[in-house]
Structures are given as structure tokens and as C-alpha cells.
Write a protein that holds these residues in place. Structure first.
Motif, PDB file in Angstrom:
ATOM      1  N   PHE A 242      10.417 -20.742  43.834  1.00 19.43           N
ATOM      2  CA  PHE A 242      10.604 -19.521  43.044  1.00 19.43           C
ATOM      3  C   PHE A 242      11.752 -18.752  43.679  1.00 19.43           C
ATOM      4  CE2 PHE A 242      10.103 -15.087  42.106  1.00 19.43           C
ATOM      5  CZ  PHE A 242       9.534 -15.002  40.847  1.00 19.43           C
ATOM      6  N   VAL A 243      12.829 -18.537  42.923  1.00 16.21           N
ATOM      7  CA  VAL A 243      14.012 -17.873  43.473  1.00 16.21           C
ATOM      8  C   VAL A 243      14.260 -16.568  42.728  1.00 16.21           C
ATOM      9  CG1 VAL A 243      16.431 -18.127  44.107  1.00 16.21           C
ATOM     10  CG2 VAL A 243      14.974 -20.154  43.923  1.00 16.21           C
ATOM     11  N   ALA A 244      14.199 -15.459  43.446  1.00 19.13           N
ATOM     12  CA  ALA A 244      14.440 -14.154  42.840  1.00 19.13           C
ATOM     13  C   ALA A 244      15.939 -13.883  42.765  1.00 19.13           C
ATOM     14  CB  ALA A 244      13.747 -13.074  43.666  1.00 19.13           C
ATOM     15  N   ASP A 245      16.310 -12.813  42.085  1.00 21.82           N
ATOM     16  CA  ASP A 245      17.707 -12.373  42.102  1.00 21.82           C
ATOM     17  C   ASP A 245      17.730 -10.857  42.141  1.00 21.82           C
ATOM     18  OD1 ASP A 245      18.830 -11.318  39.147  1.00 21.82           O
ATOM     19  OD2 ASP A 245      17.014 -12.543  39.024  1.00 21.82           O
ATOM     20  N   SER A 246      18.762 -10.327  42.805  1.00 23.13           N
ATOM     21  CA  SER A 246      18.851  -8.881  42.999  1.00 23.13           C
ATOM     22  C   SER A 246      19.501  -8.168  41.829  1.00 23.13           C
ATOM     23  CB  SER A 246      19.646  -8.576  44.280  1.00 23.13           C
ATOM     24  OG  SER A 246      20.970  -9.065  44.154  1.00 23.13           O
ATOM     25  N   GLY A 247      20.058  -8.938  40.899  1.00 23.26           N
ATOM     26  CA  GLY A 247      20.714  -8.340  39.737  1.00 23.26           C
ATOM     27  C   GLY A 247      22.218  -8.501  39.750  1.00 23.26           C
ATOM     28  N   GLU A 248      22.817  -8.713  40.921  1.00 29.15           N
ATOM     29  CA  GLU A 248      24.271  -8.751  40.979  1.00 29.15           C
ATOM     30  C   GLU A 248      24.842 -10.011  40.329  1.00 29.15           C
ATOM     31  OE1 GLU A 248      25.722  -7.631  44.915  1.00 29.15           O
ATOM     32  OE2 GLU A 248      25.755  -5.639  44.020  1.00 29.15           O
ATOM     33  N   GLY A 249      24.081 -11.118  40.356  1.00 31.38           N
ATOM     34  CA  GLY A 249      24.517 -12.316  39.653  1.00 31.38           C
ATOM     35  C   GLY A 249      24.577 -12.067  38.150  1.00 31.38           C
ATOM     36  N   ARG A 250      23.592 -11.357  37.629  1.00 31.38           N
ATOM     37  CA  ARG A 250      23.574 -11.021  36.203  1.00 31.38           C
ATOM     38  C   ARG A 250      24.778 -10.154  35.833  1.00 31.38           C
ATOM     39  NH1 ARG A 250      17.456 -10.417  34.302  1.00 31.38           N
ATOM     40  NH2 ARG A 250      16.425 -11.634  35.911  1.00 31.38           N
ATOM     41  N   TRP A 251      25.056  -9.161  36.692  1.00 37.31           N
ATOM     42  CA  TRP A 251      26.188  -8.275  36.429  1.00 37.31           C
ATOM     43  C   TRP A 251      27.497  -9.048  36.465  1.00 37.31           C
ATOM     44  CZ3 TRP A 251      24.421  -4.247  40.638  1.00 37.31           C
ATOM     45  CH2 TRP A 251      23.218  -3.660  40.219  1.00 37.31           C
ATOM     46  N   THR A 252      27.602 -10.005  37.377  1.00 35.44           N
ATOM     47  CA  THR A 252      28.818 -10.806  37.477  1.00 35.44           C
ATOM     48  C   THR A 252      29.029 -11.621  36.209  1.00 35.44           C
ATOM     49  OG1 THR A 252      28.577 -10.989  39.883  1.00 35.44           O
ATOM     50  CG2 THR A 252      30.009 -12.591  38.807  1.00 35.44           C
ATOM     51  N   VAL A 253      27.967 -12.242  35.718  1.00 38.51           N
ATOM     52  CA  VAL A 253      28.070 -13.034  34.495  1.00 38.51           C
ATOM     53  C   VAL A 253      28.426 -12.149  33.304  1.00 38.51           C
ATOM     54  CG1 VAL A 253      26.762 -14.454  32.863  1.00 38.51           C
ATOM     55  CG2 VAL A 253      26.523 -14.841  35.330  1.00 38.51           C
ATOM     56  N   ALA A 254      27.795 -10.993  33.211  1.00 32.41           N
ATOM     57  CA  ALA A 254      28.092 -10.065  32.112  1.00 32.41           C
ATOM     58  C   ALA A 254      29.554  -9.614  32.170  1.00 32.41           C
ATOM     59  CB  ALA A 254      27.166  -8.855  32.186  1.00 32.41           C
ATOM     60  N   GLU A 255      30.047  -9.374  33.364  1.00 33.52           N
ATOM     61  CA  GLU A 255      31.440  -8.947  33.537  1.00 33.52           C
ATOM     62  C   GLU A 255      32.396 -10.074  33.153  1.00 33.52           C
ATOM     63  OE1 GLU A 255      33.691  -5.758  34.046  1.00 33.52           O
ATOM     64  OE2 GLU A 255      31.534  -5.653  34.459  1.00 33.52           O
ATOM     65  N   ALA A 256      32.039 -11.313  33.509  1.00 30.07           N
ATOM     66  CA  ALA A 256      32.874 -12.458  33.149  1.00 30.07           C
ATOM     67  C   ALA A 256      32.975 -12.593  31.626  1.00 30.07           C
ATOM     68  CB  ALA A 256      32.301 -13.740  33.754  1.00 30.07           C
ATOM     69  N   ILE A 257      31.869 -12.410  30.948  1.00 29.25           N
ATOM     70  CA  ILE A 257      31.871 -12.480  29.480  1.00 29.25           C
ATOM     71  C   ILE A 257      32.721 -11.362  28.899  1.00 29.25           C
ATOM     72  CG2 ILE A 257      30.424 -12.262  27.426  1.00 29.25           C
ATOM     73  CD1 ILE A 257      28.159 -13.574  29.081  1.00 29.25           C
ATOM     74  N   GLU A 258      32.564 -10.162  29.437  1.00 29.64           N
ATOM     75  CA  GLU A 258      33.322  -9.013  28.947  1.00 29.64           C
ATOM     76  C   GLU A 258      34.822  -9.219  29.127  1.00 29.64           C
ATOM     77  OE1 GLU A 258      34.144  -5.270  27.348  1.00 29.64           O
ATOM     78  OE2 GLU A 258      32.238  -6.376  27.381  1.00 29.64           O
ATOM     79  N   LEU A 259      35.216  -9.880  30.210  1.00 28.16           N
ATOM     80  CA  LEU A 259      36.629 -10.081  30.526  1.00 28.16           C
ATOM     81  C   LEU A 259      37.178 -11.406  30.004  1.00 28.16           C
ATOM     82  CD1 LEU A 259      36.534  -8.791  34.215  1.00 28.16           C
ATOM     83  CD2 LEU A 259      37.502  -7.593  32.239  1.00 28.16           C
ATOM     84  N   ASP A 260      36.342 -12.168  29.289  1.00 24.24           N
ATOM     85  CA  ASP A 260      36.752 -13.486  28.780  1.00 24.24           C
ATOM     86  C   ASP A 260      37.200 -14.421  29.897  1.00 24.24           C
ATOM     87  OD1 ASP A 260      36.212 -12.925  26.109  1.00 24.24           O
ATOM     88  OD2 ASP A 260      38.210 -12.113  25.743  1.00 24.24           O
ATOM     89  N   VAL A 261      36.447 -14.414  30.990  1.00 25.70           N
ATOM     90  CA  VAL A 261      36.717 -15.309  32.114  1.00 25.70           C
ATOM     91  C   VAL A 261      35.604 -16.354  32.175  1.00 25.70           C
ATOM     92  CG1 VAL A 261      36.935 -15.508  34.617  1.00 25.70           C
ATOM     93  CG2 VAL A 261      37.926 -13.538  33.445  1.00 25.70           C
ATOM     94  N   ALA A 262      35.969 -17.612  32.136  1.00 28.24           N
ATOM     95  CA  ALA A 262      34.971 -18.678  32.226  1.00 28.24           C
ATOM     96  C   ALA A 262      34.420 -18.733  33.649  1.00 28.24           C
ATOM     97  CB  ALA A 262      35.592 -20.019  31.859  1.00 28.24           C
ATOM     98  N   ALA A 263      33.108 -18.633  33.767  1.00 33.12           N
ATOM     99  CA  ALA A 263      32.458 -18.694  35.081  1.00 33.12           C
ATOM    100  C   ALA A 263      31.208 -19.549  34.980  1.00 33.12           C
ATOM    101  CB  ALA A 263      32.115 -17.287  35.565  1.00 33.12           C
ATOM    102  N   PRO A 264      31.367 -20.850  34.640  1.00 35.16           N
ATOM    103  CA  PRO A 264      30.199 -21.695  34.382  1.00 35.16           C
ATOM    104  C   PRO A 264      29.327 -21.937  35.599  1.00 35.16           C
ATOM    105  CG  PRO A 264      32.208 -23.016  34.415  1.00 35.16           C
ATOM    106  CD  PRO A 264      32.634 -21.585  34.419  1.00 35.16           C
TER     107      PRO A 264
END
Length: 302
Positions: A242-264
Motif C-alpha cells: 500500500f503506497v500513499a502519496d502526499s499530493g505533490e505527484g498529483r499536482w505535478t501531473v495536473a500541471e503537466a496537463i495544464e502546460l501540455d507537457v507529456a509526463a507519462p
């Protein structure tokens, strides 16, 4: 320098202790009596049982460093500090706040004549001994004023820290740092999982990790930690998948989508963390049902 540390959890207390060892005068506050007592006993920190008492004990212009949970707790702390501060005081948020929240908070503090610095902080529980990586956003003059603190907290005065831009930049850089960390951790985890599954070769995973630590192109501090973990517990017995996340990974992905940067890689590493928490995956059941329906592959019953 004098500094008031607000939030005496493990990281806050360790940062206060490193500052104290560096010759700074440090006092602390935490709403929890146990945390105050632990910081006092472990590091000899002077602690106060209220924000008002902590602020009153600091000579003006004051420097107050927040190490509290991101989100509402930061806002509540700043709200409580508002009437206690004076123009020229500096407030540093060293936690993992969202950079947009930091920009908003900086504007509000600026209106009151108070400097607000967002400081992305990396180093974890090892920072007390090894130093912290510090990414600072905000007013350049306020950052320069606190240079002695940053130099003490960093691994060395001339490296491991810096002002990276205006308000929000420090926490933005830390957000991306953590997103990269997600991807690196996932790659190590998958690689070791493949080796663990190749039973015919009976690979000694602690040995492989130790070999990779020296001279290989994938050596890193994360690999050092992986080697330690495998040495202590080669089969990782007793650890829940079970791996938790602090939220910053989610924010990074959301920012990548907003900026049209592929971050697979970062995106998939975040999704794998979410997947690790599924005890009864409806999606996997649906996949099994579909395979049975179109190909007659059969379904494994619980």
C-alpha cells in the motif's frame, strides 16, 4: 540569528536542532504537548505552549519558520499569526504547500508588510545529519536576509540551496522534485520486482543493490535506501503493498496537463500508487469478465 520554529514534528524538530547546532537561537511551538516535550528532551529546544508566547519571545524583525501540514493548517496558522506580526517580519513555509496557495499567501502577507518565503524542503529524516535541499521562492532581499539560516540547513553553505524565483517558485520546484521522485522510485521498484520473480536465477537482491551503488549509472541516494531496506529485510516481509502519496505527484501531473507537457512516467507512477490501495479491484474483475465473454478464457472464482 533568532528563529521561531512552528511545528515540532520530526522534521521540524530536526531542522530546529540543526539550526541550533549552527549557532542560531531557536525556540519552538507545537500545539501538541508531547511534541514540545520530545523536541525539548531530544534537542534541548526552548519551547512555548502558544504562538503568542513564541512570537513575543522573538526580537524584531522576527523570523518564523512553519513546518506544519499543507493546506488548511498553514492558513489557520497564518491567520493566528496575523495580529502578532509587525512590518518587516519574515514567515517561511517549509512544508509541501501547493505553489498557488503560496502565491496567494505571499500577496496577503505583503499587504501587511510581512515577507513570505515558500521553501521547498527535501532531505527527510536524514536532513539533521546530512543537510537539507532548499528551494526558496519569494522576495530576493528577504531571502538574502535569511542566508545564514539557509546556509546552516543546507549540506554546505555554498551548495544545496538557493532562491529559485518569485513567490510560489520554491514550492513549484519542490512539487516537480517530488514528481521526479515518484518516477525514480517506481522504476527501482519494478526492476527489483522483475529480478525477484526470476526464481530460476535465484538473484541475491541485496547483493545486486549493493553492486549498483558503486559505479553504475543508476546509483543514487534512493538506491542507497533500497539497498539498506533489502539488507534488513530481503523479502520485505511484513510490509503491506500500500503506497500513499502526499499530493505533490498529483499536482505535478495536473500541471503537466495544464502546460501540455507529456509526463507519462510520472503520471503512471502516480496511478500505480493509487492502484496499490485497491483491495477489491472492480476494474480487474471487469477485465476478467470481458476476456471470458469474448474468448471463453474462464474466470478465476474467489
Amino acid at each position: 540569528m533568532d528563529i521561531g520554529m512552528i511545528g515540532l514534528g520530526r522534521m521540524g524538530a530536526n531542522m530546529a536542532a540543526r539550526l541550533k547546532r549552527g549557532g542560531h537561537r531557536v525556540a519552538g511551538f507545537d500545539p501538541g504537548a508531547a511534541a514540545r516535550q520530545a523536541a525539548s528532551e531530544a534537542h534541548g529546544l526552548e519551547t512555548f505552549d502558544s504562538l503568542a508566547a513564541l512570537v513575543a519571545a522573538q526580537p524584531a524583525p522576527r523570523t518564523l519558520w512553519l513546518m506544519v501540514p499543507a493546506g488548511a493548517v498553514v492558513d489557520a496558522t497564518l491567520e493566528a499569526l496575523g495580529p502578532l506580526l509587525q512590518a518587516g517580519d519574515v514567515v517561511v513555509d517549509g512544508g509541501n504547500s501547493n505553489y498557488q496557495d503560496s502565491q496567494r499567501r505571499a500577496t496577503r502577507c505583503r499587504e501587511a508588510g510581512v515577507h513570505f518565503l515558500d521553501c521547498g524542503t527535501s532531505g527527510g529524516v536524514w536532513g539533521l545529519a546530512e543537510g537539507y535541499s532548499l528551494m526558496v521562492g519569494g522576495d530576493a532581499q528577504a531571502c538574502e536576509r535569511l542566508r545564514p539560516l539557509f546556509e546552516t540547513l543546507a549540506p554546505a553553505p555554498e551548495r544545496g540551496w538557493g532562491r529559485v524565483g518569485p513567490s510560489g517558485a520554491g514550492h513549484f520546484a519542490k512539487m516537480i522534485h517530488n514528481g521526479i521522485e515518484y518516477g525514480m522510485m517506481q522504476a527501482y521498484a519494478e526492476g527489483f520486482a522483475i529480478m525477484q520473480r526470476k526464481e530460476s536465477l535465484a538473484l541475491d537482491l541485496p547483493q545486486v543493490a549493493e553492486i549498483w551503488r558503486h559505479g553504475s549509472v543508476v546509483r543514487s541516494w534512493l538506491l542507497d535506501l533500497a539497498a539498506d531496506a533489502l539488507q534488513d529485510n530481503p523479502a520485505l516481509d511484513g510490509i503491506a503493498p500500500f503506497v500513499a502519496d502526499s499530493g505533490e505527484g498529483r499536482w505535478t501531473v495536473a500541471e503537466a496537463i495544464e502546460l501540455d507537457v507529456a509526463a507519462p512516467v510520472i503520471t503512471l507512477s502516480l496511478l500505480e500508487r493509487l492502484r496499490s490501495r485497491e483491495k477489491d479491484s472492480f476494474a480487474d474483475k471487469m477485465l476478467a469478465a470481458l476476456r471470458d465473454r469474448f474468448g471463453g478464457h474462464g474466470v478465476k472464482r474467489e
